[in-house]
Design an enzyme around this catalytic site. Structure first.
Site, PDB file in Angstrom:
ATOM      1  N   SER A  71      14.568 -15.282 -18.552  1.00 45.37           N
ATOM      2  CA  SER A  71      15.621 -14.381 -19.025  1.00 45.37           C
ATOM      3  C   SER A  71      15.516 -13.011 -18.364  1.00 45.37           C
ATOM      4  O   SER A  71      14.430 -12.571 -17.983  1.00 45.37           O
ATOM      5  CB  SER A  71      15.533 -14.208 -20.546  1.00 45.37           C
ATOM      6  OG  SER A  71      15.835 -15.411 -21.204  1.00 45.37           O
ATOM      7  N   ALA A  72      16.652 -12.337 -18.263  1.00 48.38           N
ATOM      8  CA  ALA A  72      16.669 -10.963 -17.762  1.00 48.38           C
ATOM      9  C   ALA A  72      15.842 -10.080 -18.696  1.00 48.38           C
ATOM     10  O   ALA A  72      15.856 -10.279 -19.919  1.00 48.38           O
ATOM     11  CB  ALA A  72      18.099 -10.448 -17.692  1.00 48.38           C
TER      12      ALA A  72
END
EC number: 2.1.1.77
Length: 217
Positions: free
Chosen positions: A59-60
């Protein structure tokens, strides 16, 4: 890469994703470059999801920070993560709950499970247990949990996850029938039979696959 990590954390604070000292400290401690493939290391501290193989992503950083803040974690909590992936999210949460807490994390893809288990062990995360299995069914062996969060999108809220929450516990999960857009839902168990939920807005996660998720072949 420590300077890059500090710059990333500073940026997330300025943009309002990191609000608490606990999340700031955790994200400053965890080396994201350790969790990405070698050919992606130059992008480790860019605020974007990155491929980790097997059709999955890390995930970012802003999403990891947002999840950690929403969960409102405290030292000593017992937490269940569904979708270990590369283990980065788990490491951030483990930093916040500390050695007196414990994180159980379930990964269905064997290669990712093995990689994450070895990586987290090598980095000294003794308060994380990685499990190979169907995360849509939770992990009843260690229930109930103070917090449960799901890093993949489900078509509906899996009943086992609701039942594995302690009273007062919270479940964070992306839900929706569209595979490219979901709503991030926060559920709190208020009594043995009662729950309340809040919609926190639109997100896009990889699909949760399993008995209580999407059934792809």
């Amino acid at each position: 890469m420590m300077d890059e990590r500090r710059r990333m954390v500073q940026d997330l604070m300025e943009r309002g994703y990191i609000k608490s000292e606990a999340v700031r400290r955790a994200m400053e401690r965890v080396p994201r470059e350790e969790f990405v493939p070698e050919d992606e290391m130059h992008r480790a501290y860019m605020d974007m999801p990155l491929p980790i193989g097997e059709g999955q992503t890390i995930s970012a950083p802003h999403m990891v920070a947002m999840i950690a803040e929403i969960l409102d974690l405290e030292p000593g909590m017992k937490v269940l993560e569904i979708g270990t992936g590369c283990g980065y999210n788990a490491a951030v949460i483990a930093e916040i709950i500390g050695p007196e807490g414990h994180l159980y994390t379930v990964e269905r893809i064997g290669i990712l499970y093995e990689r994450a288990r070895k990586k987290l062990r090598s980095l000294g995360y003794d308060n994380i247990t990685v499990i190979h299995g169907d995360g849509s069914q939770g992990f009843a062996d260690e229930a109930p949990y103070s917090r449960i969060y799901v890093t993949a999108a489900a078509p509906y809220i899996p009943d086992p996850l609701m039942k594995q929450l302690e009273i007062g516990g919270k479940l964070l999960i992306p839900v929706g029938s569209d595979k490219f857009y979901q709503e991030l839902v926060l559920i709190e168990r208020t009594s043995a039979d009662d729950y309340r939920s809040r919609n926190l807005g639109g997100v896009a996660f990889v699909p949760l696959i399993g008995k209580h998720g999407w059934k792809f072949h």
